[in-house]
Design a protein around this motif. Structure first.
Motif, PDB file in Angstrom:
ATOM      1  N   VAL A 198       4.605   3.036   8.107  1.00  0.00           N
ATOM      2  CA  VAL A 198       3.374   2.289   7.850  1.00  0.00           C
ATOM      3  C   VAL A 198       2.631   2.110   9.165  1.00  0.00           C
ATOM      4  O   VAL A 198       3.118   1.439  10.083  1.00  0.00           O
TER       5      VAL A 198
ATOM      6  N   ASN B 285       0.834  -1.208   0.000  1.00  0.00           N
ATOM      7  CA  ASN B 285       0.000   0.000   0.000  1.00  0.00           C
ATOM      8  C   ASN B 285       0.866   1.254   0.000  1.00  0.00           C
ATOM      9  O   ASN B 285       0.588   2.229  -0.710  1.00  0.00           O
ATOM     10  N   ARG B 286       1.929   1.231   0.800  1.00  0.00           N
ATOM     11  CA  ARG B 286       2.807   2.402   0.891  1.00  0.00           C
ATOM     12  C   ARG B 286       3.540   2.640  -0.419  1.00  0.00           C
ATOM     13  O   ARG B 286       3.602   3.777  -0.917  1.00  0.00           O
ATOM     14  N   ARG B 287       4.078   1.581  -0.999  1.00  0.00           N
ATOM     15  CA  ARG B 287       4.878   1.743  -2.212  1.00  0.00           C
ATOM     16  C   ARG B 287       4.012   1.983  -3.452  1.00  0.00           C
ATOM     17  O   ARG B 287       4.393   2.738  -4.344  1.00  0.00           O
ATOM     18  N   ALA B 288       2.863   1.332  -3.527  1.00  0.00           N
ATOM     19  CA  ALA B 288       2.023   1.449  -4.721  1.00  0.00           C
ATOM     20  C   ALA B 288       1.228   2.741  -4.737  1.00  0.00           C
ATOM     21  O   ALA B 288       0.862   3.240  -5.809  1.00  0.00           O
ATOM     22  N   ALA B 289       0.903   3.273  -3.570  1.00  0.00           N
ATOM     23  CA  ALA B 289       0.219   4.574  -3.466  1.00  0.00           C
ATOM     24  C   ALA B 289      -1.035   4.635  -4.329  1.00  0.00           C
ATOM     25  O   ALA B 289      -1.206   5.556  -5.126  1.00  0.00           O
ATOM     26  N   GLY B 290      -1.918   3.640  -4.187  1.00  0.00           N
ATOM     27  CA  GLY B 290      -3.194   3.665  -4.890  1.00  0.00           C
ATOM     28  C   GLY B 290      -3.194   2.997  -6.251  1.00  0.00           C
ATOM     29  O   GLY B 290      -4.242   2.878  -6.880  1.00  0.00           O
ATOM     30  N   ARG B 291      -2.041   2.538  -6.712  1.00  0.00           N
ATOM     31  CA  ARG B 291      -1.973   1.891  -8.028  1.00  0.00           C
ATOM     32  C   ARG B 291      -2.339   0.412  -7.974  1.00  0.00           C
ATOM     33  O   ARG B 291      -2.453  -0.244  -9.009  1.00  0.00           O
TER      34      ARG B 291
ATOM     35  N   ARG C 140      -4.948  -2.382  -5.547  1.00  0.00           N
ATOM     36  CA  ARG C 140      -5.862  -2.581  -4.425  1.00  0.00           C
ATOM     37  C   ARG C 140      -5.348  -3.771  -3.627  1.00  0.00           C
ATOM     38  O   ARG C 140      -5.128  -4.851  -4.180  1.00  0.00           O
TER      39      ARG C 140
ATOM     40  N   ASP D 272       9.705  -6.505   2.331  1.00  0.00           N
ATOM     41  CA  ASP D 272       9.814  -5.357   1.433  1.00  0.00           C
ATOM     42  C   ASP D 272      10.506  -5.741   0.127  1.00  0.00           C
ATOM     43  O   ASP D 272      10.115  -5.287  -0.957  1.00  0.00           O
TER      44      ASP D 272
END
Length: 240
Positions: free
Chosen positions: A164, A131-137, A139, A226
């Protein structure tokens, strides 16, 4: 005027039928207010979700998901104070997954599901990191084949060090619709608990279980997670 689905897509009238396997118990007269529940709070949750998902699912389907979600969380959580709020979140997420699984709403981004046994360590770490790395890209969802009562404190502490926040997250049982909604399913020691559907990418990440880990040990597991997450993002054609 035509109403739209939960994600803005066109509604599918066929999904408004009640295809529940476990019918809700209703008092004479029926309706949302007539549904017999442990308390009125669940009635309000069902009513709110019925309005939100009204163009996609019937009130009966929403009722069932609220009641089942509450019962599933009540079996694993001792924190009854926040149980209604967690029920609302869990039921909403399951309904959203069901809408995606049944192609009622569009798939605008890839969906990734992380599954471990307790959903209190590895899968929560991976979900938080993606979630942190993808930033909405992407689900992201996580679940457990036998969920614990709460996320391990050392995991929460180790993830907080990298920005996080897992303090509002909670272990969730694995349900069929979240598997069907996923494009990629990442298993972390859950054995045969995760159902297999064709057309999905399945991966197994061999990770240590941080259940009894110190913060230092959880920090080391976090860094391994990670690295896996960054490789996954490359496979999804996303920049980490």
């Amino acid at each position: 005027m035509t109403s739209t689905g939960v994600d803005g897509g066109a509604p599918h009238e066929a999904h408004r039928r009640d295809d529940t396997a476990v019918p809700a118990v209703r008092s004479e007269g029926g309706g949302l207010s007539g549904l017999l529940r442990p308390d009125r709070v669940l009635g309000r949750i069902a009513q709110d979700l019925a309005e939100r998902f009204g163009s996609v699912f019937s009130p009966e389907t929403v009722d069932r998901y609220v009641v089942e979600s509450h019962a599933a969380l009540a079996r694993t959580s001792r924190v009854t104070t926040h149980l209604p709020a967690l029920t609302a979140r869990f039921a909403a997420d399951r309904l959203h997954a069901l809408a995606r699984a049944e192609a009622v709403v569009p798939r605008d981004v890839p969906e990734v599901l992380f599954v471990c046994v307790q959903n209190a360590g590895r899968s929560q770490m991976a979900a938080g990191m993606l979630n942190r790395r993808a930033a909405g890209r992407v689900r992201v969802r996580s679940a457990g084949s036998a969920p614990e009562e709460a996320i391990h404190p050392s995991v929460v502490a180790a993830m907080a060090e990298v920005g996080v926040d897992l303090t509002t997250e909670f272990p969730k049982p694995l349900t069929d619709e979240v598997v069907r909604a996923a494009d990629v399913v990442i298993a972390m020691g859950c054995g045969d608990a995760c159902p297999v559907y064709p057309g999905k990418r399945y991966e197994h990440w061999p990770l240590e279980d941080p259940a009894e880990a110190t913060v230092e040990e959880a920090r080391r597991i976090r860094d391994v997670v990670d690295a896996h997450v960054r490789r996954l993002m490359t496979k999804l054609h996303l920049e980490p």
